[in-house]
Design an enzyme around this catalytic site. Structure first.
Site, mmCIF file in Angstrom:
data_model
loop_
_atom_site.group_PDB
_atom_site.id
_atom_site.type_symbol
_atom_site.label_atom_id
_atom_site.label_comp_id
_atom_site.label_asym_id
_atom_site.label_seq_id
_atom_site.Cartn_x
_atom_site.Cartn_y
_atom_site.Cartn_z
ATOM 1 N N CYS A 243 3.061 8.649 1.207
ATOM 2 C CA CYS A 243 3.636 7.627 2.293
ATOM 3 C C CYS A 243 3.634 6.381 1.708
ATOM 4 C CB CYS A 243 2.737 7.325 3.406
ATOM 5 S SG CYS A 243 3.094 6.123 4.499
ATOM 6 N N CYS B 120 5.659 -5.565 15.519
ATOM 7 C CA CYS B 120 5.446 -4.796 16.670
ATOM 8 C C CYS B 120 4.118 -5.087 17.107
ATOM 9 C CB CYS B 120 5.600 -3.184 16.281
ATOM 10 S SG CYS B 120 7.321 -2.754 15.753
ATOM 11 N N GLU C 288 0.740 -1.097 0.096
ATOM 12 C CA GLU C 288 0.013 -0.042 0.257
ATOM 13 C C GLU C 288 0.798 1.313 -0.011
ATOM 14 O OE1 GLU C 288 -3.323 0.284 2.287
ATOM 15 O OE2 GLU C 288 -3.167 -2.091 2.843
ATOM 16 N N CYS D 77 6.215 -7.189 7.764
ATOM 17 C CA CYS D 77 7.489 -6.628 8.287
ATOM 18 C C CYS D 77 7.757 -7.687 9.480
ATOM 19 C CB CYS D 77 6.844 -5.300 8.963
ATOM 20 S SG CYS D 77 8.273 -4.467 9.827
ATOM 21 N N CYS E 47 0.947 -2.861 15.437
ATOM 22 C CA CYS E 47 0.972 -2.652 14.096
ATOM 23 C C CYS E 47 0.205 -3.630 13.405
ATOM 24 C CB CYS E 47 2.279 -2.098 13.738
ATOM 25 S SG CYS E 47 2.454 -1.858 11.918
ATOM 26 N N CYS F 225 -1.665 5.543 10.021
ATOM 27 C CA CYS F 225 -0.412 4.841 10.417
ATOM 28 C C CYS F 225 -0.833 3.666 11.089
ATOM 29 C CB CYS F 225 0.294 5.743 11.535
ATOM 30 S SG CYS F 225 0.981 7.245 11.014
HETATM 31 N N1 SAH Z 1 8.617 0.370 9.983
HETATM 32 C C1 SAH Z 1 8.921 1.819 10.453
HETATM 33 C C2 SAH Z 1 8.178 2.811 9.336
HETATM 34 C C3 SAH Z 1 6.600 2.067 9.284
HETATM 35 S S1 SAH Z 1 5.621 2.264 10.630
HETATM 36 C C4 SAH Z 1 8.772 2.226 11.733
HETATM 37 O O1 SAH Z 1 8.148 1.420 12.619
HETATM 38 O O2 SAH Z 1 9.119 3.289 11.906
HETATM 39 C C5 SAH Z 1 5.116 4.203 10.638
HETATM 40 C C6 SAH Z 1 4.786 4.663 12.075
HETATM 41 O O3 SAH Z 1 3.550 4.101 12.375
HETATM 42 C C7 SAH Z 1 5.711 4.265 13.136
HETATM 43 O O4 SAH Z 1 6.078 5.352 13.789
HETATM 44 C C8 SAH Z 1 4.722 3.522 13.929
HETATM 45 O O5 SAH Z 1 4.951 3.516 15.289
HETATM 46 C C9 SAH Z 1 3.330 3.767 13.726
HETATM 47 N N2 SAH Z 1 2.350 3.037 14.154
HETATM 48 C C10 SAH Z 1 2.283 1.569 13.862
HETATM 49 N N3 SAH Z 1 1.146 1.259 14.223
HETATM 50 C C11 SAH Z 1 0.524 2.149 14.699
HETATM 51 C C12 SAH Z 1 -0.858 2.040 15.008
HETATM 52 N N4 SAH Z 1 -1.727 1.215 15.348
HETATM 53 N N5 SAH Z 1 -1.302 3.482 15.540
HETATM 54 C C13 SAH Z 1 -0.653 4.555 15.348
HETATM 55 N N6 SAH Z 1 0.535 4.429 14.791
HETATM 56 C C14 SAH Z 1 1.038 3.307 14.580
HETATM 57 FE FE1 SF4 Z 2 7.131 -2.845 11.315
HETATM 58 FE FE2 SF4 Z 2 4.934 -2.011 11.860
HETATM 59 FE FE3 SF4 Z 2 6.867 -1.994 13.548
HETATM 60 FE FE4 SF4 Z 2 7.141 -0.318 11.617
HETATM 61 S S1 SF4 Z 2 5.811 -0.451 13.360
HETATM 62 S S2 SF4 Z 2 8.707 -1.481 12.478
HETATM 63 S S3 SF4 Z 2 6.027 -1.426 10.102
HETATM 64 S S4 SF4 Z 2 5.601 -3.896 12.544
#
Ligand code: SAH
Ligand code: SF4
Length: 386
Positions: free
Chosen positions: A107, A118, A94, A114, A121, A337
């Site tokens: 974006c 996390c 996406e 990934c 996410c 995000c």
């Molecule tokens: N992998 C990289 C870039 C993609 S994630 C990273 O983790 O930085 C982009 C942003 O989305 C990150 O700052 C992450 O902390 C945030 N993010 C992920 N899941 C989220 C959620 N459920 N609500 C708000 N922000 C989120």
């Molecule tokens: Fe990967 Fe999502 Fe964690 Fe970014 S926030 S490193 S995209 S799992």
């Protein structure tokens, strides 16, 4: 029959020079082709009227200029557009187009899934499938440009979509060089932001690159115990190691590191957390983006109350830290995000059911850790604690 022609999207000038040499054409032709692809954004050899017809035919026999195929796009009420791209073999990634006043933001994604996984996410709930190629990364920018109604607004690119860019280092850096090349797309590195969950060796490499984008660090916790559970790679590179790498990161004049902090109810949103955050970033040129967690059925966590968010922000502001609360854009089409997972519907579809719900044990440990670390002050109970 499948098209076996080589796709030039993602090729650098030197590679195109080598291909042109094979065709026994003069070297300057490569520059014309390169500018046609990235600067003029031509997609058919018919458009290359600065090349002779026989050469165009010869190129057409061997090469194509193809962006990732848009499977579908979804437009939010706020104008944000989420694009689903098909990438082989049968995957979806996406990109998001975010119109904002005087500027537009793209974006873009760097991986299918990934591996960092996390807890908060949605992308991290997907199995890690593969890295995107440089062509697929820059191709998202080209495809969104082609669909943009006005080119007069300033453009920002954030590498914050699906995937951990520093886990796909070479392809991401190649795409970044192509994006910023003044002979091509010419997007200044000052307008490009790379966000990482904290892959420290990647940060150290990035610090030595000739072209360096803005850096965003997804910090998201102020103690290793909580960060270990939210962002598992913290066990490899803990908060102290990450902050140390940030201190060593070269920053041009007037540039700052952005610390992203996803606020999660009861996990990392206490006044104690805010104070620890202040202490962690002291002495750095920085700003903090507070992102209230975007809720999703795939993610069993919640954002804090508005009062709690404001109390957290105020503690940072009282310590003279620029702290902005980022409101979700395009959340009605799952473009906000952390929501990107290649889903057809806002919260899942038949081919993308929730694949990996967060494990109850991880959640129980997370809550136990949080209670052990921040027993006292919840901002709503202690509004004067700022
Ligand atoms: N992998 C990289 C870039 C993609 S994630 C990273 O983790 O930085 C982009 C942003 O989305 C990150 O700052 C992450 O902390 C945030 N993010 C992920 N899941 C989220 C959620 N459920 N609500 C708000 N922000 C989120
Ligand atoms: Fe990967 Fe999502 Fe964690 Fe970014 S926030 S490193 S995209 S799992």
């Amino acid at each position: 029959m499948t098209d076996r022609r080589f796709n030039l999207v993602g090729a650098g000038l030197e590679e195109i020079e080598a291909l042109v040499a094979e065709l026994k054409e003069p070297r300057y032709r490569a520059r014309q082709i390169y500018a046609g692809i990235y600067q003029r954004r031509w997609r058919s050899w018919d458009e290359f009227t600065d090349l002779s017809k026989p050469l165009r035919q010869a190129l057409d026999e061997r090469f194509v200029i193809e962006y990732p195929a848009v499977h579908r796009s979804f437009t939010s009420q706020d104008g944000t557009r989420r694009y689903l791209f098909d990438v082989p073999p049968g995957h979806r990634v996406e990109a998001v187009f975010i119109p904002e006043g005087k500027r537009d933001t793209f974006c873009i994604s760097t991986q299918v899934g990934c591996a960092v996984a996390c807890l908060f996410c949605v992308t991290g709930r997907l199995p890690m499938r593969r890295n995107l190629t440089a062509g697929e990364i820059i191709g998202q920018v080209l495809a969104l440009q082609a669909d943009r109604s006005t080119l007069s607004k300033r453009l920002n690119v954030v590498i914050m979509g699906m995937g951990e860019p520093l886990d796909n280092y070479d392809n991401t850096m190649k795409a970044l060089r192509l994006m910023s090349d003044p002979r091509g797309l010419s997007i200044s590195p000052r307008r490009i932001t790379l966000s990482t969950s904290g892959v420290v060796p990647g940060l150290e490499r990035l610090a030595r690159e000739p072209v360096i984008p803005n850096l965003a660090i997804s910090l998201n916790a102020t103690t290793d115990a909580v960060r270990d559970l939210l962002i598992p790679i913290n066990k490899k590179w803990n908060i102290a190691t990450l902050v140390e790498a940030c201190r060593k990161f070269p920053l041009e004049r007037r540039r700052r590191i952005t610390f992203e902090y996803v606020l999660i109810e009861g996990i990392n949103d206490s006044a104690e957390d805010a104070r620890r955050l202040v202490a962690l970033v002291t002495g750095l040129k920085k700003k903090v983006n507070l992102i209230p967690l975007n809720a999703d059925p795939w993610v069993p966590l919640r954002p804090p109350s508005e009062e709690c968010i404001a109390a957290f922000q105020n503690i940072l502001i009282d310590h003279k830290i620029t702290a902005i609360v980022r409101r979700p854009r395009g959340d009605d089409v799952s473009a906000a995000c952390g929501m990107l997972a290649g889903r057809e519907q806002a919260h899942g579809d038949s081919s993308h059911p929730p694949p990996r719900p967060a494990r109850a044990t991880a959640l129980a440990r997370l809550h136990a850790q949080t209670l052990a670390i921040t027993p006292i002050i919840r901002p709503e109970r202690a509004p004067s604690a700022r």
